[in-house]
Structures are given as structure tokens and as C-alpha cells.
Design an enzyme around this catalytic site. Structure first.
Site, short mmCIF file in Angstrom:
data_model
loop_
_atom_site.label_atom_id
_atom_site.label_comp_id
_atom_site.label_asym_id
_atom_site.label_seq_id
_atom_site.Cartn_x
_atom_site.Cartn_y
_atom_site.Cartn_z
N TYR A 1 1.02 -1.09 0.03
CA TYR A 1 0.09 0.04 -0.01
C TYR A 1 0.86 1.41 0.09
CZ TYR A 1 -4.37 2.71 0.22
OH TYR A 1 -5.26 3.24 -0.09
N ARG B 1 -8.67 10.59 -8.68
CA ARG B 1 -7.84 11.13 -7.62
C ARG B 1 -7.09 10.03 -6.87
NH1 ARG B 1 -6.70 12.21 -2.88
NH2 ARG B 1 -8.37 10.77 -2.12
N LYS C 1 -6.08 -1.88 -0.92
CA LYS C 1 -6.99 -1.64 -0.13
C LYS C 1 -7.48 -3.24 0.48
CE LYS C 1 -8.25 2.42 1.52
NZ LYS C 1 -7.29 3.31 1.86
N GLU D 1 -13.46 4.91 -3.13
CA GLU D 1 -12.03 5.25 -2.95
C GLU D 1 -11.69 5.95 -3.99
OE1 GLU D 1 -8.45 4.95 -0.77
OE2 GLU D 1 -10.37 3.97 -0.39
N ASP D 2 -10.91 7.02 -3.80
CA ASP D 2 -10.11 8.00 -4.75
C ASP D 2 -10.74 8.38 -5.75
OD1 ASP D 2 -7.90 7.76 -3.03
OD2 ASP D 2 -6.82 6.39 -4.56
N ASP E 1 -13.66 6.22 2.16
CA ASP E 1 -12.53 6.17 2.67
C ASP E 1 -11.66 7.24 3.10
OD1 ASP E 1 -10.79 4.49 4.79
OD2 ASP E 1 -9.34 4.72 3.27
N ASP E 2 -11.63 8.01 1.92
CA ASP E 2 -10.76 9.27 1.76
C ASP E 2 -11.58 10.32 2.69
OD1 ASP E 2 -9.09 8.37 -0.42
OD2 ASP E 2 -10.89 8.14 -1.41
N ASN F 1 -0.33 11.88 0.95
CA ASN F 1 0.40 10.64 0.34
C ASN F 1 0.46 11.04 -1.23
OD1 ASN F 1 0.91 8.79 2.59
ND2 ASN F 1 -1.33 8.48 2.50
N ASN G 1 -2.22 6.10 9.21
CA ASN G 1 -2.51 5.45 8.10
C ASN G 1 -3.99 4.93 8.16
OD1 ASN G 1 -3.01 3.26 5.97
ND2 ASN G 1 -0.82 3.41 5.47
#
Length: 582
Positions: free
Chosen positions: A113, A166, A184, A256-257, A279-280, A419, A464
Site C-alpha cells: 500500500y 484522484r 486496499k 475510494e479515490d 475512506d478518503d 500521500n 494510515n
């Protein structure tokens, strides 16, 4: 645990009006990562499964196989090569892959990750070996349910989905973003014990606006600009319905993203209709607030006593700010007073009332104040006690800013959460050196321990999200939660902070050591399950009396199964199950 497999000469199909079951032959078992044990198959298993002669005559235990993987791992010179080696192992032998990961999770997490997964996504065209998960494109509208039926597993309980717009702090990587859901879900299992065969990574490919990728002959995605607007929304709507039609309304769908605008919009649209979270927004919020709650034991005050300044005003900043607000309210102050303690700086400067073109999310944290462009000036004027970076601008916390934070506060809180490592606002060494060791530091990517001139060695806390989403997912999946509220993430933050000992704080750690992350995940899952039954959001009945035993009974084992030969009985794991239309 044992698995029963039929006679090696059998290739049997059983039909009813819903399913066709094809029992695996021995050769196929050696090619199935769920079942393959490599040279750990016993002589009896090899003979009865029909794989004698397909493997070298040597017998190697799983522990010896781990040593062999580690020997090969150590020969690799670059992190990307180490990533490719581990992903290849995951494709061949799933239990061995997770045995290796859990043998030293602190060592391997930065490879599977962040930060290495970011590089792997950028190089996905080179690193791609075999497909993992589903690639669903904008051109699949109208028959997404058929595409989902292509996936061989029928009992999926968790989906991680991205559209690649993203990826970390790297921007639009299109289909190359598939590395994120894959990574993930690997942590769902390694850190949370969620069964890997019950997890599904998904890439929604709607194109990319990244010109370099569109010109790259190795690019594996659609070669056109991103499709937006109604066609995009229709794709998401159809996808959500298709997933829950096939796997049930309690199937967890983690976003996610996604780009900021879509991330907030989709979360608000689906959070009360599906079992979903972002999650972001929410995972990052939980881990950041966990770090702040742990830091309060150093500053010796309440969260509502602090003034928090964000560098960045995207989905991560908004998620953290909302959860900070909830935590302050829990301390007894009003929501309005809590919001007044939170300030944000975006690409145009300090967010203040009356500034043009503020989104709805930013408007909530806009205060009466003159406009200011420079973060250095904002720090001197606002005098924050906590500075949180989530804008993916490497080096944004300059020497002057860090020194000013140290001058303003006896124990300044400085979180560089962006990150990958190249996007971190400052390094751990910079923070500790410029604050004379007084800084309370956390980062999104890992940093090495720092030894100060006085001889003290500090171990920077890595904020994290892996402290959050595996445990949340384990609890949600275990009890079949229908919806996931923000209370789940505040509770998660509190539990993580509770696992930080005084000794950890003295070492500079704001989070429990990564080696303990599986136990942290179990504690989170147990609390999620307890609250779900109290709130009537669980769907698994009867309610278990011993919630911890209930959660632990569902954890994935990395030890090999023993195959028991029986001509008449077959395990689910030794069947390929495919839905057919009759």
C-alpha cells in the site's frame, strides 16, 4: 480446518434450475490461488488430487515457503520490484501471500500500500500481470449486472470501487488506479481478517483526462476523455443496484479515490440507501481524529481547547473537520462554536466569508476574516495549536511555518498527512528538529525514527487509514450492517487512541504499533457490532451473546487447509460456481 475434495478422475457437473457447479480437478487446484499450497501438498494429497508429478518431489512446509519468499524479496533492489513479487505471489498462492504479509506487517504494508502502491499505479501498464477484480466501463451501461456475474465468487461481502480520478496525491490515473482497490482489499484481509474470497476490487473506467496516459501505448484503459454528467451518474446508479441485487443490500461498498466533487456528492446520495462509506472522507477523518485524541494526553487539555488549521480543503480536510466537530460536540460545546475553531486554506488562500466561488462544503467553514493568501501569514495570524496538511503539496510546511508553530505552542501538533511520501507537507525529521523535539507529529506515509541531539529517539506516528477501514469492514460484514453512520468513525477514532500507551506517547507514537493492527481491528469490529445491535442496524440474527467470540470466529486463517479425500462430499472452496440463466 479441513477441505474435502473428490476423486481425481472426476469432473462432475450438477445442475438445478439456478446453478451449474463444476468440481475442480487436481491440476486446476494448483492454479487456484484460494486452494494452491505449492510444495506443501502432502504425498497423500498429491496422489488423491492427481497432482503427483506436477510438483517437485520435495515437501516444503508453509513456514519454509515463507522463508523462500523472504529470500527472494530481499534480492529485489527496488520497491516496485518488491511490489510485483508480492502481487505475483497473491496471484499464485493466497494463503502464503497473507502469511508473508502478517509475518511483518510493518515491513510489508509500505510495499503493498502507501507509498509504493502509488508508484505501482503510475507504472501499472508495466506491472500488470493478470487481471484482479472487475473492470466496468462507461460502455457497459445497460448490462452491468451481466458483467458482475462474470466474477466467479457468489458470496461477496465487501467491494472497493474507484474511478481513478484522484489516486492518492497523484491525480487522474484512469484504469491504472485499479492498484488502489486491490491494495486496499489486501489490507482488509491482512489487517482485519476479512476473507479475501469475499472481497471484490472494481474499477469504473469512464476514461481519463490524463493526456500522457491517453498517448501511452501501454495504457490499459479507455482511450478517451472522462465522461461526466448524467451518463456518469447513470453508470454509478446501475452499478450500485447491480452489486446489491447480486450480493445483497448489506454488501459493503467502499468508495475510494474519487475526485472531490463526486466523492461528497456520491456519499451524500448513497449513504442512507446502501451500506457504504468513503475512506478518503470518513476513514481519513477517523485516523486523524484518533491521532488528535492521543495527542490530548500530551497537551493535557480538551479537543475543544484547540484551534485547528488545515492546509487543504478537499474531501480529506472536510471529513476530518466534520469528525472534529462531532468530537468537540461530544465534549459539550455547540456545533457552531466547534466550527469556529476550524480554519482552512485552499489553493486561493484562507477560506473566509464573502470569498467568491466557495463550494457548499467550504462555505460551512468560512469565517469572518480578511482574505489572506500565504500559509505562513495565516499561521501567524490565526495562531493554530494544530496544523493539518491534506493538500498533497510537498514541502508546504516550510521551515518558517514549523518554527512559528513551535513559538506559538509548547507542544505544537503538526500532521503531514498527504500521500505518497513525495507529497508530505514536511518530514518527521524537519518537524522534530525545527521544534527542538517538542512537535507532536503524524504523517500519512511512513518515516524512519529520528534521533535528536539530546539522544532521544522518536518514532513518528503514521496516520494510515489501515488503522480504520479493516476493522470497520470486519464489524460491518460480520453483523450485516445496513447503513454506516459517522458515529462509527468517531467510535473507531476513540478505540484507536485508547490503544496508545503512555510509553508509546513518550516515543513519539500517536498510534499503536502496526504489529498490533490485527488486534486493534478486532476491537474496532467488536464495538461496531455491539453498537449495530443497539441501534438496530444489524441484520444477522440471532444476536450473538459474546460479540468478541462472534467476530473472532469469522477471521481469515492464513494457515493451509488440510484436504480430506472423499469421493462423495465436496467443499465450496473446491467448486467453481457460476450462475446460469435457464
Amino acid at each position: 480446518m479441513s477441505s474435502q475434495v473428490g476423486n481425481k478422475d472426476q469432473q462432475v457437473e450438477e445442475q438445478d434450475d439456478t446453478f451449474t457447479y463444476t468440481r475442480k480437478r487436481g491440476y486446476d487446484i494448483t492454479r487456484d490461488p484460494h486452494l494452491n499450497k505449492g510444495m506443501a501438498f502432502s504425498l497423500e494429497e498429491r496422489l488423491q488430487l492427481g497432482i503427483h508429478g506436477l510438483l517437485p518431489p520435495c515437501f516444503l512446509s508453509q513456514d519454509v515457503q515463507v522463508l523462500r519468499v523472504l529470500r527472494n524479496y530481499e534480492r529485489q533492489k527496488k520497491d516496485l520490484d518488491r511490489y510485483i513479487l508480492l502481487m505475483g505471489l497473491q496471484d499464485r498462492n493466497e494463503k502464503l501471500f497473507y502469511k508473508v504479509l502478517t509475518s511483518d506487517i510493518e515491513r510489508f504494508m509500505p510495499i503493498v500500500y502507501t507509498p509504493t502502491v502509488g508508484l505501482a499505479c503510475q507504472q501499472y501498464g508495466l506491472a500488470f500481470r493478470r487481471p484482479r477484480g472487475l473492470f466496468i466501463t462507461i460502455h457497459d451501461r445497460g448490462h452491468i449486472s451481466t458483467v458482475i456475474k462474470s466474477w466467479p465468487e457468489n458470496n461477496i461481502k465487501a467491494v472497493v470501487v474507484t474511478d481513478g480520478e484522484r489516486i492518492l496525491g497523484l491525480g487522474d490515473l484512469g484504469s491504472y488506479g485499479m492498484g488502489i482497490p486491490v491494495g486496499k482489499l489486501a489490507l482488509y484481509t491482512a489487517c482485519g481478517g476479512v476473507k479475501p474470497q469475499e472481497c471484490l476490487p472494481v474499477m469504473l473506467d469512464v476514461g481519463t483526462d490524463n493526456e500522457e496516459l491517453l498517448k501511452d501505448p501501454l495504457y490499459i484503459g479507455l482511450r478517451h476523455k472522462r465522461v461526466r454528467g448524467k451518463p456518469y451518474d447513470d453508470l454509478l446508479e446501475e452499478f450500485m443496484k447491480a452489486v446489491t441485487d447480486r450480493y445483497g443490500i448489506t454488501c459493503l461498498i467502499q468508495f475510494e479515490d474519487f475526485a472531490n466533487a463526486n466523492a461528497f456528492r456520491l456519499l451524500n446520495k448513497y449513504r442512507n440507501s446502501y451500506c457504504t462509506f468513503n475512506d478518503d472522507i470518513q476513514g481519513t477523518a477517523a485516523v486523524a481524529v484518533a491521532g488528535l485524541l492521543a495527542a490530548l494526553r500530551i497537551t493535557k487539555n480538551k479537543l475543544s481547547d484547540h484551534t485547528v488549521l488545515f492546509q487543504g480543503a478537499g474531501e480529506a480536510a472536510m471529513g476530518i473537520a466534520d469528525l472534529i466537530t462531532m468530537a468537540m460536540e461530544k465534549e459539550g460545546i455547540s456545533k457552531e462554536d466547534a466550527i469556529k475553531k476550524i480554519w482552512m486554506v485552499d489553493s486561493k488562500g484562507l477560506i473566509v466569508k464573502g470569498r467568491s466561488s466557495l463550494t457548499h462544503e467550504k462555505e460551512r467553514f468560512a469565517h469572518e476574516h480578511k482574505e489572506m493568501k500565504s500559509l505562513e501569514d495565516v499561521v501567524k495570524d490565526i495562531k493554530p495549536t494544530a496544523l493539518i496538511g491534506v493538500a498533497a503539496i510537498g514541502g508546504a510546511f516550510t521551515e518558517q511555518i514549523i518554527k512559528d508553530m513551535a513559538a506559538l505552542n509548547e507542544r505544537p501538533i503538526i500532521f503531514a498527512l498527504s500521500n505518497p511520501t513525495s507529497k508530505a507537507e514536511c518530514t518527521a525529521e524537519q518537524c522534530y528538529a525545527l521544534t527542538e523535539g517538542r512537535g507532536i507529529f503524524a504523517s500519512g506515509s511512513p518515516f524512519d525514527p529520528v534521533t535528536l541531539p539530546d539522544g532521544r529517539t522518536l518514532y513518528p506516528g503514521q496516520g494510515n487509514n489501515s488503522y480504520v477501514f479493516p476493522g470497520v469492514a470486519l464489524g460491518v460484514v460480520a453483523c450485516g450492517m445496513r447503513h454506516i453512520s459517522d458515529d462509527v468513525f468517531l467510535t473507531t477514532a476513540e478505540i484507536i487512541a485508547e490503544q496508545v500507551s503512555d510509553a508509546h506517547l513518550e516515543e513519539g507514537r500517536l498510534y499503536p504499533p502496526l504489529q498490533t493492527i490485527k488486534e486493534v481491528s478486532v476491537k474496532i469490529a467488536v464495538k461496531v457490532v455491539e453498537n449495530a445491535y443497539k441501534d438496530n442496524t444489524a441484520s444477522v440474527f440471532p444476536e450473538p451473546t459474546d460479540k468478541e467470540a462472534f467476530v473472532r470466529a469469522q477471521l481469515y486463517s492464513t494457515d493451509y487447509d488440510q484436504f480430506v479425500v472423499d469421493s462423495y462430499s465436496w467443499p465450496d472452496e473446491a467448486m467453481k460456481v457460476q450462475t446460469v440463466t435457464l
